[in-house]
Design a protein around this motif. Structure first.
Motif, PDB file in Angstrom:
ATOM      1  N   ILE A  27       0.826  -1.069   0.030  1.00  0.00           N
ATOM      2  CA  ILE A  27      -0.050  -0.094   0.110  1.00  0.00           C
ATOM      3  C   ILE A  27       0.770   1.347   0.052  1.00  0.00           C
ATOM      4  O   ILE A  27       0.718   2.202  -0.975  1.00  0.00           O
ATOM      5  N   VAL A  28       1.985   1.253   0.813  1.00  0.00           N
ATOM      6  CA  VAL A  28       2.983   2.439   0.838  1.00  0.00           C
ATOM      7  C   VAL A  28       3.519   2.466  -0.647  1.00  0.00           C
ATOM      8  O   VAL A  28       3.668   3.676  -1.160  1.00  0.00           O
ATOM      9  N   THR A  29       4.094   1.383  -1.073  1.00  0.00           N
ATOM     10  CA  THR A  29       4.707   1.528  -2.306  1.00  0.00           C
ATOM     11  C   THR A  29       3.761   2.054  -3.642  1.00  0.00           C
ATOM     12  O   THR A  29       4.192   2.924  -4.443  1.00  0.00           O
ATOM     13  N   PRO A 140      -4.072  10.426  -1.410  1.00  0.00           N
ATOM     14  CA  PRO A 140      -3.393   9.468  -2.119  1.00  0.00           C
ATOM     15  C   PRO A 140      -4.315   8.256  -2.818  1.00  0.00           C
ATOM     16  O   PRO A 140      -3.842   7.440  -3.630  1.00  0.00           O
ATOM     17  N   PHE A 141      -5.241   8.253  -2.091  1.00  0.00           N
ATOM     18  CA  PHE A 141      -6.347   7.196  -2.553  1.00  0.00           C
ATOM     19  C   PHE A 141      -7.259   7.580  -3.204  1.00  0.00           C
ATOM     20  O   PHE A 141      -8.274   6.904  -3.765  1.00  0.00           O
ATOM     21  N   ASP A 196     -13.430  -3.631  -1.094  1.00  0.00           N
ATOM     22  CA  ASP A 196     -12.665  -2.844  -0.371  1.00  0.00           C
ATOM     23  C   ASP A 196     -11.321  -3.033  -0.751  1.00  0.00           C
ATOM     24  O   ASP A 196     -10.681  -3.910  -1.002  1.00  0.00           O
ATOM     25  N   LEU A 197     -10.462  -1.818  -0.773  1.00  0.00           N
ATOM     26  CA  LEU A 197      -9.138  -1.809  -1.635  1.00  0.00           C
ATOM     27  C   LEU A 197      -8.133  -2.015  -0.483  1.00  0.00           C
ATOM     28  O   LEU A 197      -7.003  -2.047  -1.030  1.00  0.00           O
ATOM     29  N   SER A 198      -8.448  -1.838   0.786  1.00  0.00           N
ATOM     30  CA  SER A 198      -7.530  -2.142   1.746  1.00  0.00           C
ATOM     31  C   SER A 198      -6.950  -3.628   1.586  1.00  0.00           C
ATOM     32  O   SER A 198      -5.969  -4.172   1.501  1.00  0.00           O
ATOM     33  N   ILE A 199      -7.966  -4.533   1.587  1.00  0.00           N
ATOM     34  CA  ILE A 199      -7.948  -5.923   1.680  1.00  0.00           C
ATOM     35  C   ILE A 199      -6.868  -6.379   0.355  1.00  0.00           C
ATOM     36  O   ILE A 199      -6.216  -7.143   0.537  1.00  0.00           O
ATOM     37  N   SER A 200      -7.289  -5.545  -0.633  1.00  0.00           N
ATOM     38  CA  SER A 200      -7.014  -5.971  -1.968  1.00  0.00           C
ATOM     39  C   SER A 200      -5.518  -5.287  -2.192  1.00  0.00           C
ATOM     40  O   SER A 200      -4.998  -5.161  -3.499  1.00  0.00           O
ATOM     41  N   SER A 201      -5.128  -4.442  -1.151  1.00  0.00           N
ATOM     42  CA  SER A 201      -4.024  -3.621  -1.510  1.00  0.00           C
ATOM     43  C   SER A 201      -4.186  -2.829  -2.758  1.00  0.00           C
ATOM     44  O   SER A 201      -3.009  -2.472  -3.304  1.00  0.00           O
ATOM     45  N   GLY A 202      -5.345  -2.191  -3.013  1.00  0.00           N
ATOM     46  CA  GLY A 202      -5.599  -1.437  -4.042  1.00  0.00           C
ATOM     47  C   GLY A 202      -6.183  -2.153  -5.265  1.00  0.00           C
ATOM     48  O   GLY A 202      -6.590  -1.349  -6.214  1.00  0.00           O
ATOM     49  N   GLU A 203      -6.110  -3.419  -5.632  1.00  0.00           N
ATOM     50  CA  GLU A 203      -6.700  -4.055  -6.720  1.00  0.00           C
ATOM     51  C   GLU A 203      -7.933  -3.810  -6.760  1.00  0.00           C
ATOM     52  O   GLU A 203      -8.769  -4.040  -5.719  1.00  0.00           O
ATOM     53  N   PHE A 284      -7.325   3.560   5.250  1.00  0.00           N
ATOM     54  CA  PHE A 284      -7.520   2.216   4.721  1.00  0.00           C
ATOM     55  C   PHE A 284      -7.864   2.183   3.425  1.00  0.00           C
ATOM     56  O   PHE A 284      -8.780   1.290   3.108  1.00  0.00           O
ATOM     57  N   VAL A 285      -7.325   3.048   2.598  1.00  0.00           N
ATOM     58  CA  VAL A 285      -7.323   3.071   1.189  1.00  0.00           C
ATOM     59  C   VAL A 285      -8.676   3.556   0.800  1.00  0.00           C
ATOM     60  O   VAL A 285      -8.874   4.785   0.081  1.00  0.00           O
TER      61      VAL A 285
END
Ligand SMILES: O=P(O)(O)OC[C@@]1(O)O[C@H](CO)[C@@H](O)[C@@H]1O
Ligand SMILES: [Mn+2]
Length: 436
Positions: A27-29, A140-141, A196-203, A284-285
């Motif tokens: 997520i940070v990357t 950023p999200f 939810d984009l946090s669990i998918s790290s944005g996918e 959380f994105v």
């Protein structure tokens, strides 16, 4: 019974461990990559100072990513503007000091409670931008949250047509037909939480085009289902006591499902006053900020078709004061809700006036239950540890964290066939506590 300990990444292979080890650095990357990739557009929008700003933020986030990956101690946040609701660094630094006085060591990413370190990461990301005057309002999200809605407009149009049709038929519906429509939209709001984009790290996790046709086949995946007592509560509320609070979760399609449910409750007279709680910082994105909510309304209103109709109606509810939008920095601290009455008595007092508080999503469930490692058969009210501010309902899909209120053997039997039942998002709960 003594309480269990908090979930943490200290247990190798646990979901918390895999989150801190794998998902948080990703997520940070993604934020670092976005800043580098979009730096020209960002400078165009935020001014020349953003050139240096992007470099500063990339530097801070690179340090954050390294700190997570090498299990460094968490740091103090830098106080900047204590008068701003966005700057709650004093809360985080108090939490940091309390941790040290309890454990006599500083909190570290793989040993401190999962809730603390995961929330701290998002507060640290926000601070990295906040410390940079040119980028203090940069989300950023935002790009991911907006893309999530734009890619679910087909499902949104279908759902909008449905909810408009139900609302127009209200005068001819029997009580039983209304009950079924309300429960259908409650279930759709639960399944909206899978996006939810946090669990998918944005996918991306775009929804099916028409959730309505799947509800019957999805219902067995609702592991705790209090739809019936919830309906009884809704229809038993005196006409002058139908104040509902909805603590929102994710922007995008989930937000649409939530507002569709609230629209039916409003049009059916099952609520006379609705208050939405949004986040005061990117969180959380995919969690909904004030800007996300109003961007969603404007996007729907411009879309045409049924989307425009619901967008216009929702905007009018807000303009007429039927729907209110609130912000509180409490929702973006690591503090469990059992401590709300002491930590934020004003918010607690505000919520105590509600006839029903609806919490969406995993993170709210985790904070309601203190993110402790409860046995799944723990009584829900016990897990709330005294947070009995008003009757409350949680609508969530299981993507990590505690699950309580299940029947004996229910979790064990499920685990024999579905290894990741409590993290995949394929299962959900409609869980009510009336404290009666
Ligand atoms: O609150 P939400 O949006 O339903 O989920 C939040 C979440 O994605 O974040 C954590 C994993 O990083 C888990 O609590 C959960 O999966
Ligand atoms: Mn969320």
């Amino acid at each position: 019974m003594s309480e269990p300990g908090p979930l943490s990444a200290s247990i190798i292979g646990s979901f918390a461990y895999l989150t801190v080890k794998d998902r948080l650095p990703v997520i940070v990357t993604r934020v670092i990559d976005q800043l580098y990739r979009e730096r020209i557009n960002i400078v165009d929008k935020y001014g020349e100072a953003a050139t240096e700003g992007c470099k500063e933020v990339i530097g801070r986030l690179s340090q954050l990513k390294n700190a997570i990956q090498t299990n460094k101690p968490l740091e103090l946040l830098e106080a900047t503007d204590p008068l701003s609701p966005c700057d709650d660094s004093h809360v985080w630094n108090r939490h940091f000091e309390e941790y040290i006085s309890t454990y006599e060591v500083p909190p570290k990413w793989f040993t401190a409670p999962w809730m603390y370190v995961e929330c701290f990461m998002y507060a640290h990301i926000h601070e990295s931008f906040y410390l940079c005057p040119a980028l203090k309002d940069f989300d950023p999200f935002c790009e991911q949250k907006q893309k999530a809605l734009l890619e679910s407009l087909s499902a949104t149009e279908t759902l909008a047509q449905h909810v408009l049709s139900v609302c127009s038929s209200l005068p001819s519906l029997t009580q039983e037909q209304l009950r079924q429509h309300v429960i259908n939209l409650i279930e759709i709001s639960v399944w909206g939480n899978k996006c939810d984009l946090s669990i998918s790290s944005g996918e991306e996790r775009s929804p099916e085009t028409d959730l309505l046709v799947s509800l019957d086949s999805l219902r067995p995946y609702i592991l705790v289902n209090h739809s019936s007592p919830l309906w009884q509560l809704l229809v038993s509320l005196p006409e002058d006591q139908r104040d509902i609070v909805l603590v929102l979760d994710n922007a995008g399609f989930e937000l649409v499902t939530d507002l569709c449910l609230m629209m039916l409750l409003t049009e059916a007279g099952l609520t006379t006053s609705l208050t939405f709680h949004v986040k005061t910082r990117p969180w959380f994105v995919s969690d909904t900020t004030h800007a996300d909510l109003f961007w969603t309304l404007d996007t729907l209103r411009e879309k045409g078709g049924a989307c425009s109709e619901i967008g216009n109606k929702w905007k009018k509810y807000i303009e007429d004061g039927q729907w209110k939008v609130c912000e509180s920095s409490f929702w973006t601290t690591p503090i469990p809700y059992s401590q709300m009455s002491t930590v934020d008595p004003n918010l607690y007092s505000q919520l105590s006036k509600a006839s029903l508080i609806i919490f969406k999503g995993d993170l709210n469930y985790r904070k309601l239950t203190g993110d402790l490692d409860w046995p799944t058969t723990t009584n829900f009210e016990q897990a709330l540890r005294g947070f009995c501010v008003a009757p409350l309902l949680v609508l969530r899909t299981l993507k990590g964290g505690p699950v309580v209120g299940m029947a004996e053997r229910q979790a064990e039997d499920l685990a024999t066939t579905v290894r990741d039942w409590n993290t995949s998002g394929e299962y959900g709960v409609i869980q009510l506590c009336t404290f009666s």
